[in-house]
Design a protein around this motif. Structure first.
Motif, PDB file in Angstrom:
ATOM      1  N   LYS A  80       2.833   3.516 -21.962  1.00  0.00           N
ATOM      2  CA  LYS A  80       3.946   3.979 -21.131  1.00  0.00           C
ATOM      3  C   LYS A  80       4.646   5.190 -21.749  1.00  0.00           C
ATOM      4  N   THR A  97       2.532   8.100 -20.513  1.00  0.00           N
ATOM      5  CA  THR A  97       2.104   8.164 -19.112  1.00  0.00           C
ATOM      6  C   THR A  97       2.828   9.271 -18.355  1.00  0.00           C
ATOM      7  N   VAL A 128       6.698   6.572 -12.196  1.00  0.00           N
ATOM      8  CA  VAL A 128       5.547   7.436 -11.954  1.00  0.00           C
ATOM      9  C   VAL A 128       5.762   8.333 -10.743  1.00  0.00           C
ATOM     10  N   SER A 180      -3.332  -4.633 -16.397  1.00  0.00           N
ATOM     11  CA  SER A 180      -2.540  -3.497 -15.926  1.00  0.00           C
ATOM     12  C   SER A 180      -3.419  -2.264 -15.797  1.00  0.00           C
ATOM     13  N   GLU A 222      -2.161   0.638 -15.393  1.00  0.00           N
ATOM     14  CA  GLU A 222      -1.409   1.729 -16.012  1.00  0.00           C
ATOM     15  C   GLU A 222      -1.942   2.060 -17.403  1.00  0.00           C
ATOM     16  N   LEU A 257      -4.574   4.954 -17.152  1.00  0.00           N
ATOM     17  CA  LEU A 257      -4.313   6.150 -16.345  1.00  0.00           C
ATOM     18  C   LEU A 257      -4.606   7.441 -17.106  1.00  0.00           C
ATOM     19  N   TYR A 295      -1.812   6.279  -7.760  1.00  0.00           N
ATOM     20  CA  TYR A 295      -1.194   5.154  -8.459  1.00  0.00           C
ATOM     21  C   TYR A 295       0.057   4.647  -7.746  1.00  0.00           C
ATOM     22  N   ALA A 297       4.414   0.065  -8.403  1.00  0.00           N
ATOM     23  CA  ALA A 297       3.806   0.504  -9.660  1.00  0.00           C
ATOM     24  C   ALA A 297       2.591  -0.328  -9.975  1.00  0.00           C
TER      25      ALA A 297
END
Length: 461
Positions: A67, A70, A173, A292, A294, A297, A322, A368
């Motif tokens: 995170k 990201t 995001v 996840s 995420e 990504l 996303y 998300a």
């Protein structure tokens, strides 16, 4: 292929497999250690559940590290991708194609979830009451869903940031994407020489960020181990038995969507869905362990560009997808909603189901790609649909029924979301004339080539 696309995709011819390639040592590959970690996590969860319950922090720590970078990854990738075009009309055409594709995929996945729920009837005859702990957790999930879920609320609270830095601090995001698009448009309007200097600075920053990603990926197996051990320990086979049909229905529907719907789209675009899944197996294994999408990504952005999609297509489609192309979440929404109705002994007609589908076309946007987002979105959708079919009490009880298996369902959502966005990127890249098909087919046949290309890209000045 256009001249611009040619300059934005890796131009070095695909190399022959080396000792590190197809015939290399498998234990030097990331996917191998992630697979070992997943198996070890399963064994620990089964043999020592008390210990395994304390391993979740490993997965949470890995997700926290991801995170951190990201937002900067999305910002840099989108700015470089759009600003390097030097043509806002061309960027607008790319965005329109992406949004149309996302809308069609959303409707298809939501409809497939409705069909599966009506055919399989996973909630019919359900009599097991939710536990007190699940009811308490359900109330916590419903709390963030009580605000107005209308279009105005979405624009003011979810789409538009309150400051330039706030989206990066809170890891929003969609808001980072808005800032990146505005910055890219402003950069595109600069004089060519100045625009190139700005793009060069942002591009250099992105190379540093991708270097950080490469370091973080060294601990991906630990994250997968902790996430899988915790999942098995808390939601083991016996605890999941009463809701097994719902899980099978959901995972089966996701499989039909991936290999049926996405498989047909991929074949139309000139590639095999099976080879594509093999290409992104590292990312899928990370998702399986961490639950996840995420977490992969940043790596997915680099891999698809190295596989032959242009930088601008990857930079626009993946970050936008996303938030706007969550195929697995959409399947979960309609299937979960009808399961809750069926479990409560209620039935609604096909017309009402279509109305629910249309509502979920809106409520599914902006969710998300992290654990628990699907559950919150499901609660918000049921509450927004109205008390005639879903009373607040029924929603609370229904969410409590599925909250215990949500993590297992979350893995299916995240895997399907990742595959769906990957396919969307390569399909839209071809529609834009910005996909190097020779390179793409080469890496599909030998995925080790894309790792070499990613290494060259990260080392390039």
């Amino acid at each position: 292929m256009s001249d611009q696309a040619t300059t934005d995709t890796p131009t070095t011819p695909p190399e022959k497999p080396t000792a590190r390639g197809r015939g290399g040592r498998y234990y030097s590959k990331l996917w191998f250690w992630i697979l070992v970690a997943i198996v070890a996590g399963i064994l620990l969860g089964l043999l020592a559940p008390g210990v395994a319950r304390n391993t979740k922090w490993l997965a949470d720590t890995f997700l926290q590290l991801i995170k951190v970078i990201t937002g900067p990854v999305i910002f840099c990738t989108v700015v470089v991708g759009i600003a390097s075009l030097g043509n806002l009309a061309r960027a607008g055409g790319l965005a329109v194609r992406a949004l149309v594709y996302f809308l069609l995929a959303t409707v298809a996945s939501l409809a497939l979830g409705l069909v599966a729920a009506n055919v399989i009837q996973p909630g019919a005859g359900f009599s097991a009451p939710p536990s007190a702990a699940d009811l308490k957790q359900a109330q916590a999930q419903l709390a963030p869903a009580t605000h107005d879920a209308g279009v105005i609320d979405f624009i003011t609270k979810d789409l538009l940031p309150t400051s330039f830095l706030q989206p990066f601090v809170t890891n929003q995001v969609l808001q980072v994407l808005v800032l990146a698009i505005l910055t890219a448009c402003a950069t595109s309007m600069l004089a060519p020489a100045l625009r190139e200097r700005v793009v060069g600075v942002v591009d250099t920053a992105s190379k540093v960020i991708f270097g950080i990603i490469k370091i973080i990926m060294w601990v991906a197996p630990l994250g997968a181990f902790g996430g899988m051990a915790y999942t098995v320990a808390v939601f083991g086979g016996g605890a999941l038995g009463s809701l097994g049909l719902l899980m099978l229905a959901f995972w089966g529907t996701c499989a039909v969507f991936v290999f049926g719907v996405l498989g047909a789209v991929a074949a139309w675009s000139g590639f095999s869905i099976f080879k594509f899944i093999r290409l992104i197996k590292d990312e899928l294994l990370i998702i399986l362990g961490t639950s996840s999408s995420e977490t992969v990504l940043p790596r997915l952005l680099a891999k698809l560009e190295a596989a032959g999609a242009s930088r601008q297509t990857v930079g626009v489609v993946i970050p936008t997808g996303y938030s706007f192309n969550l195929d697995g979440t959409c399947i979960y929404l309609t299937l979960g909603a009808l399961f809750i109705l069926q479990a409560g002994g209620e039935q609604i007609g096909i017309g009402t189901q279509i109305g629910l589908l249309l509502l979920m076309v809106l409520t599914s946007k902006g969710a998300a790609g992290i654990t628990g987002a699907g559950l919150v979105t499901l609660a918000a959708s049921l509450q927004a649909f109205g008390g005639e079919f879903f009373s607040p009490e029924a929603v609370a009880i229904g969410i409590a029924l599925v909250v215990g298996i949500d993590r297992v369902m979350s893995e299916g959502r995240a895997l399907t979301n990742c595959i769906g966005n990957g396919v969307a990127t390569m399909v839209i890249a071809r529609l834009q004339g910005e996909r190097d098909d020779e390179r793409f087919q080469a890496v599909l046949n030998d995925p080790s080539l894309v790792d070499d290309a990613m290494s060259r890209m990260s080392q390039a000045s």
